[in-house]
Write an enzyme that holds these catalytic residues in place. Structure first.
Site, PDB file in Angstrom:
ATOM      1  NE  ARG A  20      39.826   8.912  29.707  1.00  0.00           N
ATOM      2  CZ  ARG A  20      39.673   9.847  29.493  1.00  0.00           C
ATOM      3  NH1 ARG A  20      39.795  10.922  30.919  1.00  0.00           N
ATOM      4  NH2 ARG A  20      39.254  10.288  28.328  1.00  0.00           N
ATOM      5  CG  ASN A  38      43.333   9.122  29.034  1.00  0.00           C
ATOM      6  OD1 ASN A  38      42.703   8.426  29.219  1.00  0.00           O
ATOM      7  ND2 ASN A  38      42.799  10.292  28.689  1.00  0.00           N
TER       8      ASN A  38
END
Length: 94
Positions: A20, A38
């Site tokens: 990320r 996520n």
């Protein structure tokens, strides 16, 4: 150039490997807006908005990911552009 929106799900070893954070850096470099998070199912989910070429480059980046990630699949759903973001963020709770 046209503004587009892509909803993306990335599978493989993509959690716990800074995917990320690297995605946020890549998106900001490319001028792409949206978010990444996520998911509980082990995938990373993202929404990208911006100029079509930049969004396509971001989708290409998804196959590479962070240095420790191992991407096995990138699923893309093209959606109607909404223009709802002013930057690119990491979000939580997927």
């Amino acid at each position: 150039m046209a503004e587009v929106r892509a909803h993306v799900w990335v599978s493989g070893r993509v959690q716990g490997v800074y995917y990320r954070s690297y995605a946020q850096d890549a998106a900001r470099r490319l001028g792409v807006r949206g978010w990444v998070r996520n998911n509980r199912d082990g995938r990373v989910e993202a929404v990208f908005e911006g100029e079509e070429e930049a969004v396509r480059r971001m989708i290409d980046w998804c196959w590479k990911g962070s240095p420790s990630s191992r991407v096995s699949d990138v699923e893309v759903a093209w959606e109607e552009y909404r223009g709802e973001f002013d930057d690119f963020r990491i979000t939580y709770g997927g």
